[in-house]
Design a protein around this motif. Structure first.
Motif, short mmCIF file in Angstrom:
data_model
loop_
_atom_site.label_atom_id
_atom_site.label_comp_id
_atom_site.label_asym_id
_atom_site.label_seq_id
_atom_site.Cartn_x
_atom_site.Cartn_y
_atom_site.Cartn_z
N GLU A 64 46.99 -11.70 42.48
CA GLU A 64 48.53 -11.23 42.23
C GLU A 64 48.37 -9.53 43.26
OE1 GLU A 64 50.37 -7.76 39.15
OE2 GLU A 64 49.31 -10.08 38.66
N ARG A 68 50.27 -8.70 46.31
CA ARG A 68 51.49 -7.46 46.57
C ARG A 68 50.82 -6.12 47.27
NH1 ARG A 68 50.16 -3.77 41.81
NH2 ARG A 68 52.04 -2.89 42.61
N TRP A 303 58.19 -16.10 40.78
CA TRP A 303 57.17 -15.12 40.91
C TRP A 303 56.71 -13.99 41.51
CZ3 TRP A 303 51.08 -15.00 41.22
CH2 TRP A 303 50.80 -13.92 41.07
N GLU A 306 59.61 -11.34 41.81
CA GLU A 306 59.92 -10.41 40.80
C GLU A 306 58.53 -9.69 41.15
OE1 GLU A 306 57.68 -10.85 36.00
OE2 GLU A 306 58.49 -12.27 36.82
N LEU A 307 57.68 -10.22 42.10
CA LEU A 307 56.30 -9.27 42.84
C LEU A 307 57.14 -7.76 43.44
CD1 LEU A 307 52.84 -11.35 42.25
CD2 LEU A 307 53.49 -9.42 41.08
N LYS A 308 57.53 -8.99 44.13
CA LYS A 308 58.14 -7.89 45.61
C LYS A 308 59.44 -6.76 45.13
CE LYS A 308 60.62 -9.17 49.96
NZ LYS A 308 61.05 -9.57 51.05
N ALA A 309 59.56 -7.11 43.72
CA ALA A 309 60.96 -6.18 43.18
C ALA A 309 60.46 -5.33 42.96
CB ALA A 309 62.36 -6.94 42.77
N GLY A 310 59.36 -5.28 42.39
CA GLY A 310 58.28 -4.22 41.59
C GLY A 310 57.56 -2.91 42.22
N PRO A 312 56.52 -0.29 44.54
CA PRO A 312 56.05 0.98 44.67
C PRO A 312 56.94 1.20 46.27
CG PRO A 312 54.70 0.77 45.01
CD PRO A 312 54.48 -0.38 44.76
#
Length: 492
Positions: A64, A68, A303, A306-310, A312
């Motif tokens: 993960e 990221r 998934w 979703e990681l991309k949207a989160g 920072p």
């Protein structure tokens, strides 16, 4: 020959391979801890020691984190990829192969933008892949810390198996004399991006961020030259120095009609130059083949989205926001970036200092000390909380700038917190009028001509008497209070 002269005849091409130790709680393929600084060989097990019959299990948190990182570097994420065995023998690799990735990396085709001297450069990212770190070898009994001349070598396998992400750039031509500065800026930007993700502490001094610097030279219009790879460069300053050193060294060889050998080289912090390591292997030398003990990696696209949207806020976007909040120019922000001071200033402000006060200390006295010692600003010996406390003492009138610098000197030397150093050294500003009156009277008596000018209305002359009082009180008097007392005493 000068560096500038070399760049009139040769064009450098650079590339960087950066290794990032992930901050996972356990290793890549086993449950051993990853705490830094543990006693040697206390964080090992049959899997990371490659004992017979031990089988690896993939660390999902490491996968993960790698995805990221790839997303933050604008990479495409593979929908299916595999681990591979990279075969080579070194005593710090107990399996005699490294579990890595070869022709099927997890992340590909990204980029990072950096700004140097007001111009933006795009550094292409070829691949980001996951692998495992090696152990650590210590050569003892010699003068250099290297194997030549050592009487014995010791191996600590605590680091063997820690998740390691390798980020490989595409070759970067066309930088000219700015190649060293662009290399440094890229690693700094990469460090900021990864730190913002919270997946690694990216501390170069502890080895959790290590950089291999590839450098080659060619004459204008000719094919790229043979590259060398300077291994394990462990500071931003050294990245810049390593590129510059190799440019100068290679130019000297080429000028004499020699040929550059494709090899690894070691950078020497004390001398600022490199020495030969070993001849550089090619991919076929490692005899890669798919790892048979691990299943393929197939990230679910939903998934990944979703990681991309989160992710920072990007460091570049954050810098633009902070520049506006702090009310500074692009040049001033770039100075803070070049000094590696952005987070330190931000943390100092969060601890209670004003933006101007925080910047003053980190980009002034502390940056000067770091440059003199040749260390990163974060390692200079003062924390953001201590700098904020120092500035509060100034704001409260307990210290002036001169005394504050002396207090900071004590803080950096490890004498305690600012208020403790101030008390121990007796450096607090004297603002009590009773205590200062005697010093003012003595200054007036010793300088009758100046006193007469002040009585005649030339109040600007009071500065000389203020200076005399400050000297008598060793700089501990409050200058404004002293000036008021002088003018009051002389009826001005």
């Amino acid at each position: 020959m000068s560096y500038e002269e070399i760049l009139t005849r040769y064009e450098p091409v650079i590339g960087l391979e950066t290794h990032v130790e992930l901050g996972t709680a356990t290793k890549m393929f086993c449950g051993c801890k990853t705490d830094f600084g543990a006693e040697p060989n206390t964080q090992v097990c049959p899997v990371c020691l490659a004992l017979p019959g031990a089988l690896p299990v993939m660390n999902g948190a490491a996968i993960e984190a790698t995805i990221r990182i790839g997303l933050a570097l604008n990479c495409d994420i593979a929908q299916w990829c595999r681990m591979a065995r990279k075969n080579y023998f070194y005593p710090d690799m107990p399996k005699n192969f490294q579990t890595s990735q070869y022709d099927e990396p997890l992340c590909v085709d990204g980029h990072v933008d950096v700004t140097v001297d007001g111009k933006e450069y795009r550094i292409g990212i070829e691949r980001v892949h996951i692998e495992e770190d090696t152990g650590k070898t210590l050569h003892v009994g010699g003068a250099t810390g290297r194997i030549h001349g050592a009487t014995e070598s010791l191996v600590d396998y605590n680091r063997a198996g820690i998740p390691l992400v390798e980020i490989v750039t595409k070759p970067v031509p066309g930088l000219g004399e700015l190649a060293p500065e662009v290399a440094k800026a890229y690693v700094a930007e990469l460090r900021d991006i990864i730190r913002s993700l919270g997946v690694s502490d990216v501390r170069m001094e502890q080895g959790s961020l290590r950089c291999d610097v590839n450098t080659s030279l060619n004459r204008p219009g000719e094919e790229w030259g043979t590259r060398t790879e300077t291994k394990n460069v462990n500071s931003l300053r050294s990245v810049e120095r390593a590129v510059r050193s190799e440019i100068v060294r290679q130019a000297g060889i080429l000028d004499e009609g020699g040929k550059i050998v494709q090899e690894t080289r070691h950078f020497h912090e004390d001398r600022g130059d490199t020495s030969p390591g070993r001849s550089k292997e090619t991919a076929t030398d490692y005899r890669y083949f798919p790892e048979p003990d691990l299943v393929p990696i197939a990230p679910d696209p939903a998934w990944v989205a979703e990681l991309k949207a989160g992710l920072p806020e990007r460091p570049s976007v954050k810098r633009a926001r902070l520049r506006e909040e702090w009310g500074i120019s692009e040049v001033e922000m770039q100075s803070a970036v070049n000094a590696g001071a952005i987070e330190l200033i931000e943390e100092t402000i969060a601890a209670g200092a004003s933006p101007a006060g925080a910047r003053k200390w980190w980009l002034g006295e502390l940056a000067r000390r770091a440059n003199e010692l040749g260390i990163e600003l974060s390692a200079v010996g003062a924390t953001p909380a201590q700098v904020a406390a120092l500035q509060r003492l100034v704001d409260d009138g307990k210290l002036n700038d001169k005394l504050a610098r002396q207090v900071l000197e004590g803080v950096v030397a490890g004498e305690g917190e600012p208020v403790e150093v101030m008390a121990a050294r007796g450096l607090e500003v004297v603002s009590d009028t009773g205590a200062l009156q005697t010093a003012v009277d003595e200054a007036i008596a010793a300088n009758p001509d100046i006193a007469a000018k002040i009585r005649d209305g030339k109040v600007a002359a009071a500065g000389a008497l203020v200076g005399a009082v400050m000297k008598t009180t060793r700089g501990q008097a409050d200058a404004k209070t002293v000036r008021d007392l002088i003018l009051s005493r002389l009826g001005a």
